[in-house]
Motif scaffolding. Structure first.
Motif, PDB file in Angstrom:
ATOM      1  N   VAL A 194      40.548  32.291  46.510  1.00 34.48           N
ATOM      2  CA  VAL A 194      39.976  33.587  46.896  1.00 34.48           C
ATOM      3  C   VAL A 194      40.789  34.693  46.254  1.00 34.48           C
ATOM      4  N   ALA A 195      40.117  35.593  45.571  1.00 34.76           N
ATOM      5  CA  ALA A 195      40.782  36.742  44.949  1.00 34.76           C
ATOM      6  C   ALA A 195      40.167  38.025  45.479  1.00 34.76           C
ATOM      7  N   VAL A 196      41.022  38.981  45.829  1.00 35.08           N
ATOM      8  CA  VAL A 196      40.579  40.296  46.291  1.00 35.08           C
ATOM      9  C   VAL A 196      41.280  41.348  45.436  1.00 35.08           C
ATOM     10  N   ALA A 197      40.502  42.280  44.884  1.00 32.88           N
ATOM     11  CA  ALA A 197      41.070  43.349  44.072  1.00 32.88           C
ATOM     12  C   ALA A 197      40.507  44.681  44.534  1.00 32.88           C
ATOM     13  N   ARG A 198      41.365  45.688  44.477  1.00 37.56           N
ATOM     14  CA  ARG A 198      40.905  47.040  44.819  1.00 37.56           C
ATOM     15  C   ARG A 198      41.552  48.047  43.890  1.00 37.56           C
ATOM     16  N   HIS A 199      40.792  49.049  43.505  1.00 35.45           N
ATOM     17  CA  HIS A 199      41.259  50.085  42.590  1.00 35.45           C
ATOM     18  C   HIS A 199      41.843  49.475  41.313  1.00 35.45           C
ATOM     19  N   GLY A 200      41.212  48.388  40.853  1.00 33.50           N
ATOM     20  CA  GLY A 200      41.605  47.791  39.586  1.00 33.50           C
ATOM     21  C   GLY A 200      42.777  46.849  39.638  1.00 33.50           C
ATOM     22  N   LYS A 201      43.313  46.581  40.837  1.00 33.80           N
ATOM     23  CA  LYS A 201      44.469  45.691  40.931  1.00 33.80           C
ATOM     24  C   LYS A 201      44.252  44.622  41.999  1.00 33.80           C
ATOM     25  N   VAL A 202      44.733  43.426  41.727  1.00 39.52           N
ATOM     26  CA  VAL A 202      44.611  42.315  42.663  1.00 39.52           C
ATOM     27  C   VAL A 202      45.596  42.503  43.804  1.00 39.52           C
TER      28      VAL A 202
END
Length: 419
Positions: free
Chosen positions: A62-70
């Protein structure tokens, strides 16, 4: 089975040797710096582990990224239970229909270059589709199509094509003609389809189908290149998607996950072992609708390109306006709501290559209006929320498709958003 977290990724990547695309080379930040509660994201690991313990899946990344960063990258469980190989963040998965957004991006690249228009007739590029007729609903009777099938229809599954999985007369014809024969090329597939009636009038109904495979053939004809070459040159290389393709090379086979299905007494059964998988060699049919393998790292990069309006780290694939068009519902009112077989997905439309949530609905209480994404037959899934600048990729290998893991993780991830 011990879950692997990002804290061990650097060690694992160093131990992998040459040829592996390091999952830890993704731009990263602490959850709190991206406006997410780290303790709440921590529930991802325990949720996946709970499903592993109940034998509902062998493992997942599972990968979560926000504002271009993981902000979160978890590998839990096993990629190959029989050989006692733990899941790793660089595990290679069959992504099946998560190939469709990639094929649609390839087509939109050509559209932006003026190589075709979205409302061009498909027959302009695939003459086998000239004069297609539509099944009349009984026996072998057909009627004239009221308009041509367009490239846009292929992208939004309103082409009138089918998959051959259902019980309709057209589905029966698909099975009799072996339209999904893996020994056929895309050109062979198009030839077969050109001899069959459409299931519906073009543009009138969403019908999940081989439309994206046909779109892949359009890409080949317009570009003059095999689909895998076009993908490599125009998408995979610019986005540094090192482990995405139509097969798994020998040197990467050790990272390829086994595919599972339900076994006896609540256990898991191997339905495709890496050592014997057809994915070990380049297929004859380059299925843009469901033929790719990939990793969480690679697919996150693809999603980040979309989330950033068509560009990633200085490499632009599409204009921002094109991405907005692709991720806006394109279905006419008469084709709503989106239906998959007998199941209707209330509040969900379809753009160009993606499902799009257009309204809240109790069937997906955690869903956010505007989010878009899609899944694959082995229970993989991704979604992107423009409202939250959020990317989520969930990869596992379990067939038949189930949304259990996606449904369990989505509320946890949205609840972790602190701003």
């Amino acid at each position: 089975m011990r879950p692997t977290t990002y804290r061990t990724v650097c060690f694992l990547a160093a131990a992998l040797g040459a040829g592996a695309a390091r999952a830890d080379d993704l731009p990263r930040t602490q959850p709190e710096k991206a406006g997410l509660a780290g303790d709440k994201l921590g529930r991802i690991k325990t949720t996946v582990q709970g499903m592993v313990d109940k034998k509902e899946t062998a493992g997942a990344v599972v990968a979560v990224a926000r504002h271009g960063k993981v902000v979160e990258l978890e590998a839990v469980g096993m990629r190959d239970v029989e050989n006692k190989n733990e899941m790793r963040t660089d595990t290679i998965f069959r992504i099946y229909s998560m190939s469709k957004p990639i094929t649609t991006v390839a087509a939109m690249i050509l559209s932006e270059e003026g190589r075709f228009q979205l409302d061009d007739p498909v027959a302009k590029y695939l003459p086998e589709f000239k004069g297609l007729r539509v099944h009349a609903g009984k026996d072998d009777a057909t009627v004239e199509a009221k308009r041509d099938m367009t490239v846009r229809d292929l992208m939004r599954h309103t082409s009138g094509l089918s998959y051959g999985f259902g019980i309709s007369p057209v589905d029966k014809l698909y099975r009799e003609s072996k339209t999904l024969d893996p020994n056929d090329t895309l050109a062979d597939l198009v030839t077969k389809l050109g001899k069959l009636p459409l299931a519906y009038q073009p543009g009138t109904r969403f019908n999940y189908s081989v439309s994206t495979d046909v779109l892949g053939r359009v890409v080949e004809v317009v570009s003059g290149k095999p689909l895998d070459e076009f993908f490599q040159e125009r998408i995979f290389k610019p986005l540094d998607m090192k482990d995405t393709g139509f097969f798994v090379p020998e040197e990467k086979l050790e990272r390829f996950a086994a595919n599972y299905g339900p076994g006896e007494k609540g256990m898991l059964k191997v339905i495709d072992a890496p050592a014997k998988s057809r994915y070990r060699t380049r297929p004859k049919q380059l299925s843009g609708g469901g033929g790719l393998v990939s990793t969480a790292r690679d697919y996150v990069r693809f999603c980040q390109m979309l989330a950033a309006g068509g560009e990633l780290q200085g490499k632009r694939l599409l204009r921002a306006e094109t991405v907005r068009q692709m991720t806006t519902n394109q279905l006419p009112e008469e084709a709503m709501p989106l239906a998959m077989g007998e199941a209707k997905r209330a509040g969900v439309g379809f753009g160009l290559g993606f499902s799009v949530r257009v309204a809240k609905d109790k069937s997906d209480p955690a869903g956010v209006v505007g989010e878009y994404g899609w899944g694959g037959a082995a229970s993989t899934h991704f979604w992107i929320s423009p409202k939250h600048d959020l990317v989520v990729v969930v990869l596992q290998q379990y067939m038949p498709y189930t949304s259990r893991l996606e449904n369990a993780l989505k509320p946890l991830i949205y609840e972790a958003i602190a701003d």
